[in-house]
Design a protein around this motif. Sequence first.
Motif, PDB file in Angstrom:
ATOM      1  N   LYS A   1      -2.700  18.280  -6.461  1.00 28.91           N
ATOM      2  CA  LYS A   1      -3.863  18.105  -7.306  1.00 28.91           C
ATOM      3  C   LYS A   1      -4.560  17.066  -5.946  1.00 28.91           C
ATOM      4  N   LEU A   2      -3.846  15.960  -5.401  1.00 28.94           N
ATOM      5  CA  LEU A   2      -4.514  15.176  -4.456  1.00 28.94           C
ATOM      6  C   LEU A   2      -5.167  16.050  -3.328  1.00 28.94           C
TER       7      LEU A   2
ATOM      8  N   ILE B   1       2.578  10.541  -9.749  1.00 31.07           N
ATOM      9  CA  ILE B   1       1.755  10.759 -11.039  1.00 31.07           C
ATOM     10  C   ILE B   1       0.904  11.969 -10.800  1.00 31.07           C
ATOM     11  N   PHE B   2       0.144  12.096  -9.782  1.00 37.56           N
ATOM     12  CA  PHE B   2      -0.771  13.263  -9.729  1.00 37.56           C
ATOM     13  C   PHE B   2      -0.327  14.328  -8.916  1.00 37.56           C
TER      14      PHE B   2
ATOM     15  N   THR C   1       1.189  16.311  -5.273  1.00 32.45           N
ATOM     16  CA  THR C   1       0.380  16.350  -3.866  1.00 32.45           C
ATOM     17  C   THR C   1      -0.721  17.610  -3.914  1.00 32.45           C
TER      18      THR C   1
ATOM     19  N   TRP D   1       0.837  -1.149   0.036  1.00 30.40           N
ATOM     20  CA  TRP D   1      -0.157   0.005   0.041  1.00 30.40           C
ATOM     21  C   TRP D   1       0.851   1.212  -0.115  1.00 30.40           C
TER      22      TRP D   1
ATOM     23  N   VAL E   1       2.052   1.701  -3.632  1.00 34.10           N
ATOM     24  CA  VAL E   1       0.902   2.060  -4.450  1.00 34.10           C
ATOM     25  C   VAL E   1       0.534   3.950  -4.144  1.00 34.10           C
ATOM     26  N   LEU E   2       0.873   4.127  -2.857  1.00 37.16           N
ATOM     27  CA  LEU E   2       0.657   5.273  -2.493  1.00 37.16           C
ATOM     28  C   LEU E   2       1.725   6.516  -2.913  1.00 37.16           C
TER      29      LEU E   2
ATOM     30  N   VAL F   1       3.436   5.702  -5.729  1.00 38.66           N
ATOM     31  CA  VAL F   1       3.303   5.978  -7.287  1.00 38.66           C
ATOM     32  C   VAL F   1       2.213   6.871  -7.588  1.00 38.66           C
ATOM     33  N   VAL F   2       1.054   7.089  -6.737  1.00 43.01           N
ATOM     34  CA  VAL F   2      -0.152   7.945  -7.010  1.00 43.01           C
ATOM     35  C   VAL F   2       0.525   9.124  -6.793  1.00 43.01           C
ATOM     36  N   ILE F   3       1.300   9.456  -5.674  1.00 44.08           N
ATOM     37  CA  ILE F   3       1.836  10.685  -5.541  1.00 44.08           C
ATOM     38  C   ILE F   3       2.704  11.301  -6.282  1.00 44.08           C
TER      39      ILE F   3
END
Length: 78
Positions: free
Chosen positions: A24-25, A19-20, A22, A9, A12-13, A15-17
């Motif tokens: 935008k998140l 890509i997008f 902080t 997890w 995955v977190l 990778v998401v950070i």
Amino acid sequence: MGSFSIWHWLIVLLVVILIFGTKKLTNIGKDLGGAVKGFKDGMKDGTAPDEPAAPPQQVTANRVNDPNTVDVDAKTKS
């Protein structure tokens, strides 16, 4: 094998950070929180009305001689 560990997890977190980003998140989180709050407020306001709403007034056909009223069935194309 069926469940992910904490390390999965975290990767995955990360990778998401990446890509997008902080910012935008953060905006997505604020928008989602505002939507949930608005939904909860709407549900709270709509659950118990103080008095029942009056039904809309029914339109009657007493405008027979009004020159602005056109009867669609009686109008023929010449």
